[in-house]
Design a protein around this motif. Sequence first.
Motif, PDB file in Angstrom:
ATOM      1  N   ASN A 296       0.976  -1.073   0.073  1.00  0.00           N
ATOM      2  CA  ASN A 296      -0.038  -0.442  -0.347  1.00  0.00           C
ATOM      3  C   ASN A 296       1.104   1.377  -0.268  1.00  0.00           C
ATOM      4  OD1 ASN A 296      -2.307  -1.124  -0.292  1.00  0.00           O
ATOM      5  ND2 ASN A 296      -2.775  -1.416   2.033  1.00  0.00           N
TER       6      ASN A 296
ATOM      7  N   ALA B  38       1.023   3.819  -2.565  1.00  0.00           N
ATOM      8  CA  ALA B  38       1.020   5.604  -2.462  1.00  0.00           C
ATOM      9  C   ALA B  38       1.907   6.889  -3.242  1.00  0.00           C
ATOM     10  CB  ALA B  38       0.542   5.716  -1.037  1.00  0.00           C
TER      11      ALA B  38
ATOM     12  N   ASP C 147       5.068   6.303   4.778  1.00  0.00           N
ATOM     13  CA  ASP C 147       5.375   6.548   3.463  1.00  0.00           C
ATOM     14  C   ASP C 147       4.728   8.132   3.875  1.00  0.00           C
ATOM     15  OD1 ASP C 147       2.369   7.505   3.110  1.00  0.00           O
ATOM     16  OD2 ASP C 147       1.907   4.864   2.994  1.00  0.00           O
TER      17      ASP C 147
ATOM     18  N   GLY D 165      -1.245  10.630   1.553  1.00  0.00           N
ATOM     19  CA  GLY D 165      -1.693  10.212   3.182  1.00  0.00           C
ATOM     20  C   GLY D 165      -3.233  10.005   2.441  1.00  0.00           C
ATOM     21  N   ILE D 166      -3.877   9.315   3.596  1.00  0.00           N
ATOM     22  CA  ILE D 166      -6.099   9.274   2.893  1.00  0.00           C
ATOM     23  C   ILE D 166      -6.699   9.947   3.466  1.00  0.00           C
ATOM     24  CG2 ILE D 166      -7.354   7.129   3.966  1.00  0.00           C
ATOM     25  CD1 ILE D 166      -4.878   5.214   5.277  1.00  0.00           C
TER      26      ILE D 166
ATOM     27  N   VAL E 273     -11.245   2.119   5.166  1.00  0.00           N
ATOM     28  CA  VAL E 273     -10.463   1.485   4.400  1.00  0.00           C
ATOM     29  C   VAL E 273     -10.654  -0.729   5.011  1.00  0.00           C
ATOM     30  CG1 VAL E 273      -9.276   3.635   4.113  1.00  0.00           C
ATOM     31  CG2 VAL E 273      -9.150   2.600   6.129  1.00  0.00           C
TER      32      VAL E 273
ATOM     33  N   TYR F  85     -13.362  -2.652  -0.072  1.00  0.00           N
ATOM     34  CA  TYR F  85     -13.025  -1.296  -0.191  1.00  0.00           C
ATOM     35  C   TYR F  85     -11.860  -0.585  -0.523  1.00  0.00           C
ATOM     36  CZ  TYR F  85     -12.517   3.509   0.161  1.00  0.00           C
ATOM     37  OH  TYR F  85     -12.367   5.224   0.287  1.00  0.00           O
ATOM     38  N   THR F  86     -11.760  -0.158  -2.288  1.00  0.00           N
ATOM     39  CA  THR F  86     -10.760   0.667  -2.959  1.00  0.00           C
ATOM     40  C   THR F  86     -10.876   1.459  -3.890  1.00  0.00           C
ATOM     41  OG1 THR F  86      -8.334  -0.682  -4.646  1.00  0.00           O
ATOM     42  CG2 THR F  86     -10.909  -1.021  -5.140  1.00  0.00           C
ATOM     43  N   THR F  87      -9.381   2.957  -3.873  1.00  0.00           N
ATOM     44  CA  THR F  87      -9.986   3.603  -4.487  1.00  0.00           C
ATOM     45  C   THR F  87      -8.294   2.979  -6.271  1.00  0.00           C
ATOM     46  OG1 THR F  87      -8.276   4.379  -3.593  1.00  0.00           O
ATOM     47  CG2 THR F  87     -10.524   5.074  -2.358  1.00  0.00           C
ATOM     48  N   LYS F  88      -8.379   1.932  -6.262  1.00  0.00           N
ATOM     49  CA  LYS F  88      -7.493   1.716  -7.407  1.00  0.00           C
ATOM     50  C   LYS F  88      -8.547   0.959  -8.429  1.00  0.00           C
ATOM     51  CE  LYS F  88      -3.927   0.896  -3.628  1.00  0.00           C
ATOM     52  NZ  LYS F  88      -2.793   0.315  -2.387  1.00  0.00           N
TER      53      LYS F  88
ATOM     54  N   GLY G 144      -6.699  -3.033  -7.268  1.00  0.00           N
ATOM     55  CA  GLY G 144      -6.720  -3.583  -6.440  1.00  0.00           C
ATOM     56  C   GLY G 144      -8.264  -4.380  -5.721  1.00  0.00           C
ATOM     57  N   THR G 145      -7.922  -5.489  -4.740  1.00  0.00           N
ATOM     58  CA  THR G 145      -9.258  -5.866  -4.773  1.00  0.00           C
ATOM     59  C   THR G 145     -10.142  -5.274  -3.757  1.00  0.00           C
ATOM     60  OG1 THR G 145      -8.365  -7.152  -2.461  1.00  0.00           O
ATOM     61  CG2 THR G 145      -8.471  -7.720  -5.046  1.00  0.00           C
ATOM     62  N   GLY G 146      -8.623  -4.929  -2.660  1.00  0.00           N
ATOM     63  CA  GLY G 146      -9.827  -3.768  -1.501  1.00  0.00           C
ATOM     64  C   GLY G 146      -9.754  -5.173  -0.123  1.00  0.00           C
ATOM     65  N   LEU G 147      -9.276  -5.703  -1.046  1.00  0.00           N
ATOM     66  CA  LEU G 147      -8.987  -6.884   1.077  1.00  0.00           C
ATOM     67  C   LEU G 147      -8.099  -6.642   1.288  1.00  0.00           C
ATOM     68  CD1 LEU G 147     -10.673 -10.532  -0.732  1.00  0.00           C
ATOM     69  CD2 LEU G 147     -11.818  -8.879   1.147  1.00  0.00           C
ATOM     70  N   GLY G 148      -6.501  -6.611   1.258  1.00  0.00           N
ATOM     71  CA  GLY G 148      -5.501  -6.260   1.263  1.00  0.00           C
ATOM     72  C   GLY G 148      -5.577  -6.041   3.054  1.00  0.00           C
ATOM     73  N   LEU G 149      -6.477  -4.269   3.367  1.00  0.00           N
ATOM     74  CA  LEU G 149      -6.267  -3.671   5.118  1.00  0.00           C
ATOM     75  C   LEU G 149      -7.397  -4.745   6.047  1.00  0.00           C
ATOM     76  CD1 LEU G 149      -6.066   0.158   4.903  1.00  0.00           C
ATOM     77  CD2 LEU G 149      -4.118  -2.246   5.362  1.00  0.00           C
TER      78      LEU G 149
HETATM   79  N1  LIG Z   1      -0.389   3.935   1.993  1.00  0.00           N
HETATM   80  C1  LIG Z   1      -1.531   4.618   2.133  1.00  0.00           C
HETATM   81  N2  LIG Z   1      -1.429   5.604   1.357  1.00  0.00           N
HETATM   82  C2  LIG Z   1      -2.857   6.416   0.674  1.00  0.00           C
HETATM   83  N3  LIG Z   1      -4.097   5.136   0.728  1.00  0.00           N
HETATM   84  C3  LIG Z   1      -4.007   3.927   1.452  1.00  0.00           C
HETATM   85  C4  LIG Z   1      -2.351   3.467   2.108  1.00  0.00           C
HETATM   86  N4  LIG Z   1      -3.570   2.193   1.942  1.00  0.00           N
HETATM   87  C5  LIG Z   1      -4.534   2.364   2.218  1.00  0.00           C
HETATM   88  N5  LIG Z   1      -4.880   3.042   1.530  1.00  0.00           N
HETATM   89  C6  LIG Z   1      -6.445   3.410   0.891  1.00  0.00           C
HETATM   90  O1  LIG Z   1      -7.175   2.251   1.647  1.00  0.00           O
HETATM   91  C7  LIG Z   1      -7.446   1.254   0.075  1.00  0.00           C
HETATM   92  C8  LIG Z   1      -8.154   0.315   0.608  1.00  0.00           C
HETATM   93  O2  LIG Z   1      -6.401  -0.818   0.981  1.00  0.00           O
HETATM   94  P1  LIG Z   1      -6.957  -2.020   0.557  1.00  0.00           P
HETATM   95  O3  LIG Z   1      -4.642  -2.633   0.839  1.00  0.00           O
HETATM   96  O4  LIG Z   1      -7.327  -2.591   1.827  1.00  0.00           O
HETATM   97  O5  LIG Z   1      -6.613  -2.915  -0.763  1.00  0.00           O
HETATM   98  P2  LIG Z   1      -6.065  -2.040  -2.214  1.00  0.00           P
HETATM   99  O6  LIG Z   1      -5.057  -2.177  -1.710  1.00  0.00           O
HETATM  100  O7  LIG Z   1      -6.728  -1.182  -2.064  1.00  0.00           O
HETATM  101  O8  LIG Z   1      -5.714  -3.677  -2.942  1.00  0.00           O
HETATM  102  P3  LIG Z   1      -5.514  -4.395  -1.697  1.00  0.00           P
HETATM  103  O9  LIG Z   1      -4.754  -4.258  -1.330  1.00  0.00           O
HETATM  104  O10 LIG Z   1      -6.367  -6.182  -2.360  1.00  0.00           O
HETATM  105  O11 LIG Z   1      -4.110  -4.486  -3.506  1.00  0.00           O
HETATM  106  C9  LIG Z   1      -7.073   1.806  -0.824  1.00  0.00           C
HETATM  107  O12 LIG Z   1      -7.854   1.420  -1.786  1.00  0.00           O
HETATM  108  C10 LIG Z   1      -6.871   3.175  -0.113  1.00  0.00           C
HETATM  109  O13 LIG Z   1      -6.799   4.016  -1.535  1.00  0.00           O
END
Ligand SMILES: Nc1ncnc2c1ncn2[C@@H]1O[C@H](COP(=O)(O)OP(=O)(O)OP(=O)(O)O)[C@@H](O)[C@H]1O
Lengths: 123, 402
Positions: free
Chosen positions: B297, B301, B332, B336-337, B345, B350-353, B358-363
């Motif tokens: 992430n 960013a 980083d 920022g967010i 998040v 939930y993803t803005t990618k 992005g799957t939005g499953l990372g966090l």
């Molecule tokens: N370090 C960061 N800086 C800015 N935005 C972030 C950061 N980390 C997370 N986000 C925001 O939180 C959202 C969700 O993050 P998350 O890791 O869950 O999913 P993702 O990164 O979009 O997809 P994936 O992890 O599955 O590739 C991101 O799409 C982004 O908008």
Amino acid sequence: MKRILIIDDEASITRSVKLNLEALGAYEVYQENDPRTAVHTAREVRPDLILLDVMMPDLDGGEVAAELQKTPGLQHVPIIFLTAIVSNEETQGREASIGGHDFLAKPVDLDVLVNTIESHLED
Amino acid sequence: MDSPSAQPVPQDPPQQRRSAPQRRVAITAACLGLVVVVAVVDYLTGVDLSVSLLYLVPVCWCSWSAGRRAGVLVAAASAEAWLTAVLLDGAPIQHPWVLVCNTLTLGGIFTLVATLMATLQGTQAVLEAKVVTRTAKLGREVAERRWAEAQLRQAHAELQRTQMQLIEAAKMEAVGRLAAGVAHEVKNPLMTLGMGTDYFLQRRASSSDEATLLQDMKDAVHRATGIIDLMLDFSKPRPLRLAPEDLNAIAESALGLLRLQLLKQHIEVRRLLDPALPQLPLDRTRIEHVLVNLFTNAVQAMPEGGTLTVRSAFQQAAGTDDSPAVILEVEDSGPGIPHEHLPKVFEPFYTTKPPGQGTGLGLAIVHRILQIHGGSIALGNRPDGGARATLTFNLHPQPPPP
Ligand SMILES: Nc1ncnc2c1ncn2[C@@H]1O[C@H](COP(=O)(O)OP(=O)(O)OP(=O)(O)O)[C@@H](O)[C@H]1O
Ligand SMILES: [Mg+2]
């Protein structure tokens, strides 16, 4: 030629596995789509290895395996379970087994499938 | 449960109470002395009525401060002193019985005043005592009520927590069922697709276009499988394999996995790792997964490069209930967010990618993994820009919610 029996309620799966394995030229593959007649088929086919789906209607893979294990002549036939409801991560490592049998997560790649089959046929 | 702390009842310290009779004696003596002084003045001024009234001063004082009996004693002494002063004055006494009458009258008045004074004082003392007890009782009541309120608040908070946990558990169960259902319904067709693709890949493709197409199909099957797997792992995490681990070492190996990415994007890594971290009971693979997700992430960013800071520290009171904890921060220098995104998040999907990135499953997975470790994660922004993830590992982990 090694004989392989694949038991899965979905014909498209047994068909595609059969075509793939037979195309390699090293196996004779039999398919069975009804778990209730699986043991009967196995008794007739006398396979060297069985690929067995876990989630099937009427009779699940575990029950079929238990039946097979009770059938004379089939006790020592290796079984590889195929299952759709576990992730790949869960199938990695030695502890990934049901009742001592290996299992593979669907969808399985052909090379992984062949490697697993071969490792069982060797010993 | 602790009982309400007893409110101290205001009362005279015991030492002062023990010396009260002595005090009374001293006051009585002083008053008697004063009587003698008044008598002397009375005698010197020729036994004058206005001076005689001065006898009331010691009588009043004594009966007020030393009680009725001492007051009556001083009253009698005053009458006696007056008589003495008159007798010593040597003025001719025509009717001795008038003198006796006057003495008795004066003595009577003095005694009456003494009694009145003492009664007045007694009433006031009773009133004062009442006020003191009432105040104490009120204080106790207030303390009790405060305690009850605190209890109520605590019970409420606990209830809320339990409710949240129940909701969470119900949600996870629903997600689990859904995931298993989806997995079954999607992975079986994927198996057919994958096997079909493999079949054609085994035979020599007639053109490079065909080969590319087949490989794309194979990749698509893998991608779809990956998403279902993420969902499955999220909803039904396999049991933790805990072993004492060095968090710094896990951070290092996670950084190692991203080395190429970090180099390509000109990202400088700052390591502020506390060498004296205690070992923690962790599932190494999964914590590595957590850190890879967070580092990814951060890297995503900072497409134009930047600084990735990894900081670890042992803190005495950072954990749940102020218990000791190990903290790991990932910072980083990206944008920022946005504030309004912060609450979302951790939500699955939930993803803005852009789609496919992005799957939005990372966090969501990071959150889940920390949760089953009995730790926690908070995401926020640094004051000078960029995002900051703070992981907290309790040294004595709380049992994870069901
Ligand atoms: N370090 C960061 N800086 C800015 N935005 C972030 C950061 N980390 C997370 N986000 C925001 O939180 C959202 C969700 O993050 P998350 O890791 O869950 O999913 P993702 O990164 O979009 O997809 P994936 O992890 O599955 O590739 C991101 O799409 C982004 O908008
Ligand atoms: Mg991510």
